[in-house]
Design a protein around this motif. Structure first.
Motif, PDB file in Angstrom:
ATOM      1  N   ASP A  97       0.806  -1.222   0.000  1.00 37.51           N
ATOM      2  CA  ASP A  97       0.000   0.000   0.000  1.00 37.51           C
ATOM      3  C   ASP A  97       0.841   1.275   0.000  1.00 37.51           C
ATOM      4  N   MET A  98       2.135   1.172   0.258  1.00 39.66           N
ATOM      5  CA  MET A  98       2.974   2.375   0.229  1.00 39.66           C
ATOM      6  C   MET A  98       2.948   3.041  -1.140  1.00 39.66           C
ATOM      7  N   THR A  99       2.710   2.247  -2.197  1.00 38.22           N
ATOM      8  CA  THR A  99       2.692   2.823  -3.537  1.00 38.22           C
ATOM      9  C   THR A  99       1.472   3.705  -3.768  1.00 38.22           C
ATOM     10  N   ARG A 100       0.496   3.670  -2.882  1.00 40.74           N
ATOM     11  CA  ARG A 100      -0.677   4.539  -3.000  1.00 40.74           C
ATOM     12  C   ARG A 100      -0.427   5.924  -2.402  1.00 40.74           C
ATOM     13  N   ILE A 101       0.706   6.092  -1.750  1.00 42.00           N
ATOM     14  CA  ILE A 101       1.096   7.422  -1.247  1.00 42.00           C
ATOM     15  C   ILE A 101       1.731   8.181  -2.407  1.00 42.00           C
ATOM     16  N   ARG A 102       1.144   9.297  -2.784  1.00 43.23           N
ATOM     17  CA  ARG A 102       1.576  10.031  -3.961  1.00 43.23           C
ATOM     18  C   ARG A 102       2.512  11.187  -3.592  1.00 43.23           C
ATOM     19  N   THR A 103       3.444  11.469  -4.474  1.00 39.74           N
ATOM     20  CA  THR A 103       4.318  12.617  -4.291  1.00 39.74           C
ATOM     21  C   THR A 103       4.243  13.521  -5.518  1.00 39.74           C
ATOM     22  N   ALA A 104       4.451  14.820  -5.286  1.00 40.67           N
ATOM     23  CA  ALA A 104       4.451  15.804  -6.371  1.00 40.67           C
ATOM     24  C   ALA A 104       5.292  16.984  -5.913  1.00 40.67           C
ATOM     25  N   LEU A 105       5.598  17.858  -6.843  1.00 43.78           N
ATOM     26  CA  LEU A 105       6.311  19.091  -6.521  1.00 43.78           C
ATOM     27  C   LEU A 105       5.370  20.268  -6.724  1.00 43.78           C
ATOM     28  N   SER A 106       5.517  21.274  -5.884  1.00 43.69           N
ATOM     29  CA  SER A 106       4.753  22.498  -6.061  1.00 43.69           C
ATOM     30  C   SER A 106       5.169  23.167  -7.365  1.00 43.69           C
ATOM     31  N   ALA A 107       4.387  24.136  -7.827  1.00 45.17           N
ATOM     32  CA  ALA A 107       4.651  24.782  -9.110  1.00 45.17           C
ATOM     33  C   ALA A 107       6.041  25.409  -9.159  1.00 45.17           C
ATOM     34  N   ASP A 108       6.502  25.941  -8.051  1.00 47.28           N
ATOM     35  CA  ASP A 108       7.836  26.564  -8.020  1.00 47.28           C
ATOM     36  C   ASP A 108       8.935  25.586  -7.637  1.00 47.28           C
ATOM     37  N   GLY A 109       8.556  24.341  -7.336  1.00 46.18           N
ATOM     38  CA  GLY A 109       9.547  23.324  -6.987  1.00 46.18           C
ATOM     39  C   GLY A 109      10.079  23.419  -5.577  1.00 46.18           C
ATOM     40  N   ASP A 110       9.580  24.367  -4.791  1.00 50.32           N
ATOM     41  CA  ASP A 110      10.125  24.577  -3.443  1.00 50.32           C
ATOM     42  C   ASP A 110       9.558  23.621  -2.401  1.00 50.32           C
ATOM     43  N   GLU A 111       8.433  22.996  -2.734  1.00 47.27           N
ATOM     44  CA  GLU A 111       7.805  22.108  -1.761  1.00 47.27           C
ATOM     45  C   GLU A 111       7.576  20.719  -2.346  1.00 47.27           C
ATOM     46  N   LEU A 112       7.758  19.724  -1.496  1.00 46.28           N
ATOM     47  CA  LEU A 112       7.333  18.369  -1.809  1.00 46.28           C
ATOM     48  C   LEU A 112       5.912  18.219  -1.267  1.00 46.28           C
ATOM     49  N   VAL A 113       4.989  17.857  -2.161  1.00 44.71           N
ATOM     50  CA  VAL A 113       3.589  17.716  -1.782  1.00 44.71           C
ATOM     51  C   VAL A 113       3.263  16.230  -1.732  1.00 44.71           C
ATOM     52  N   VAL A 114       2.864  15.753  -0.563  1.00 45.82           N
ATOM     53  CA  VAL A 114       2.611  14.332  -0.357  1.00 45.82           C
ATOM     54  C   VAL A 114       1.122  14.131  -0.081  1.00 45.82           C
ATOM     55  N   SER A 115       0.500  13.256  -0.857  1.00 49.74           N
ATOM     56  CA  SER A 115      -0.923  12.957  -0.689  1.00 49.74           C
ATOM     57  C   SER A 115      -1.067  11.540  -0.153  1.00 49.74           C
ATOM     58  N   ILE A 116      -1.596  11.453   1.068  1.00 54.85           N
ATOM     59  CA  ILE A 116      -1.706  10.166   1.771  1.00 54.85           C
ATOM     60  C   ILE A 116      -3.174   9.780   1.855  1.00 54.85           C
ATOM     61  N   PRO A 117      -3.551   8.622   1.302  1.00 53.90           N
ATOM     62  CA  PRO A 117      -4.957   8.235   1.379  1.00 53.90           C
ATOM     63  C   PRO A 117      -5.448   8.178   2.828  1.00 53.90           C
ATOM     64  N   LYS A 118      -6.663   8.667   3.031  1.00 50.79           N
ATOM     65  CA  LYS A 118      -7.266   8.537   4.347  1.00 50.79           C
ATOM     66  C   LYS A 118      -7.768   7.104   4.507  1.00 50.79           C
ATOM     67  N   PRO A 119      -7.675   6.545   5.698  1.00 48.64           N
ATOM     68  CA  PRO A 119      -8.022   5.121   5.882  1.00 48.64           C
ATOM     69  C   PRO A 119      -9.394   4.746   5.345  1.00 48.64           C
ATOM     70  N   GLU A 120     -10.344   5.682   5.420  1.00 50.75           N
ATOM     71  CA  GLU A 120     -11.706   5.366   4.977  1.00 50.75           C
ATOM     72  C   GLU A 120     -11.958   5.738   3.528  1.00 50.75           C
ATOM     73  N   SER A 121     -10.904   6.169   2.791  1.00 47.16           N
ATOM     74  CA  SER A 121     -11.107   6.704   1.446  1.00 47.16           C
ATOM     75  C   SER A 121     -11.425   5.614   0.445  1.00 47.16           C
ATOM     76  N   ASN A 122     -12.083   6.040  -0.644  1.00 43.59           N
ATOM     77  CA  ASN A 122     -12.357   5.169  -1.789  1.00 43.59           C
ATOM     78  C   ASN A 122     -11.835   5.891  -3.022  1.00 43.59           C
ATOM     79  N   GLU A 123     -10.700   5.437  -3.563  1.00 43.09           N
ATOM     80  CA  GLU A 123     -10.047   6.169  -4.633  1.00 43.09           C
ATOM     81  C   GLU A 123     -10.769   6.064  -5.970  1.00 43.09           C
ATOM     82  N   SER A 124     -11.895   5.374  -6.013  1.00 41.98           N
ATOM     83  CA  SER A 124     -12.644   5.293  -7.260  1.00 41.98           C
ATOM     84  C   SER A 124     -13.486   6.546  -7.493  1.00 41.98           C
TER      85      SER A 124
END
Length: 375
Positions: A97-124
């Motif tokens: 399930d670690m692969t469901r944790i998403r990473t991205a960079l902010s528009a200016d590249g200064d921040e790492l943005v991490v999106s972690i599924p909430k336990p009750e989430s439904n990604e569909s």
């Protein structure tokens, strides 16, 4: 024909060729260009994708350009998650399930943005429900020493057979990771203690002391699109849909000339589209700056575990594929007899900008690759 005549012909050939080679005077005047001309590539291909995985085993980012550093591509595997009590690293091997944790960079590249599924989430659900489905954290992508001192605590971490250190993030940052994974974990950024390469990259083999962050073994993995296509053709014959290169988590993906030709690579060079050619024509001749070539020692084939069996989109693990197919014909390394190989592991000699579309040239090859155990 006498030896004197033969010698004369040998000496005459360069004289006859020089007038036809307009770039020769420029090469003579520039030792660097002359060296580049003399060290002609044995193979040449093109970079078609660059990929970084900021948090080890979490979802990566495909980028058009970045910086190649000696420890790896910029931001690649600079963070990882560790067990809160043992400080031991965690990966997809234990927790797909670690692969469901998403990473991205902010528009200016200064921040790492991490999106972690909430336990009750439904990604569909639709993308507009992002806020309801994910807990998002933002941290500096290149944290400064003062920021780390104010916001983290340094502590020991254990990765494979190496004890090193990491900057441990706060409980507030760690809480959503722990909630999603169902265990107490800590996010860490690579600390100041060097993690010196081992195995094929050990100083006595590589010829220099080189360090890295949190990849399994070596700083940069190179993969070939042509090899993946050949593997997918075999998977198709057993009823398996094509898989993407993301399954293998490489950093540099090249087009490739022939499947598995990368097995013999020993030294590769990355150059820009306007690199010096044998005609002597280049951007440098018109006054534009040319970056020095980037050289990487290809130290080993990448021996594979079953991580590629995990679908990066769903985290579902296939019990057999592509492992079974790879094992059937890619056990090609005497140093790792029971594991199949895909991709090549490398250690950069120097640093500089790298982008999709650059050339990758093979300068040296070998038949002597042998995987050396020791992370």
């Amino acid at each position: 024909m006498t030896s004197a005549v033969i010698l004369g012909l040998i000496l005459l050939i360069p004289i006859l060729l020089i007038p036809r080679f307009t770039g020769w005077p420029k090469l003579i005047q520039s030792p660097t260009k002359l060296l580049l001309w003399c060290q002609r590539p044995k193979q040449s291909t093109e970079i078609i994708s660059l990929r970084i995985y900021p948090i080890k085993s979490c979802r990566g980012i495909e980028v058009q350009s970045t910086v190649l550093k000696q420890h790896g591509l910029d931001l690649d595997r600079r963070w990882m998650l560790v067990d809160a009590s043992s400080n031991t690293f965690l990966t997809i091997r234990q927790i797909p399930d670690m692969t469901r944790i998403r990473t991205a960079l902010s528009a200016d590249g200064d921040e790492l943005v991490v999106s972690i599924p909430k336990p009750e989430s439904n990604e569909s659900t639709q993308d507009q429900d992002q806020d309801r489905q994910f807990h998002t954290i933002r941290i500096p992508s290149h944290p400064s020493p003062p920021w780390l001192a104010a916001n983290t605590n340094i502590g020991p971490v254990h990765i494979w057979d190496t004890d090193t250190d990491g900057y441990r993030y706060s409980d507030e940052i760690n809480a959503p990771f722990s909630a999603f994974l169902g265990r107490d974990v800590v996010l860490v950024h690579k600390g100041p203690t060097p993690r010196v390469l081992k195995g094929n990259g050990a100083p006595h083999r590589l010829g220099r002391v080189q360090t890295t962050g949190f990849p399994d073994v070596h700083p940069v993995q190179i993969a070939s699109e042509s090899s993946l296509a050949e593997l997918n053709a075999r998977l198709g014959k057993v009823g398996i849909d094509p898989i993407t290169v993301e399954r293998f988590r490489p950093n540099i993906v090249v087009r490739g000339k022939a499947p598995w030709s990368e097995d013999s690579w020993k030294l590769v060079r990355i150059t820009g589209r306007n690199a010096v050619g044998i005609s002597g024509d280049s951007a440098g001749d018109s006054g534009a700056a040319i970056q020095s070539p980037l050289d990487l020692d290809v130290v080993a084939r990448c021996a594979r575990c079953q991580v590629p069996n995990v679908d990066p989109d769903t985290a579902l693990k296939n019990k057999k594929q592509p492992w079974d197919t790879l094992v059937s014909y890619r056990r090609v390394d005497e140093g790792s007899k029971y594991k199949p190989c895909f991709g090549m592991l490398s250690a950069p000699r120097n640093e500089g900008a790298i982008e999709v579309g650059m050339k990758l040239e093979v300068l040296e090859e070998t038949t002597g690759h042998r995987y050396v155990a020791g992370f």
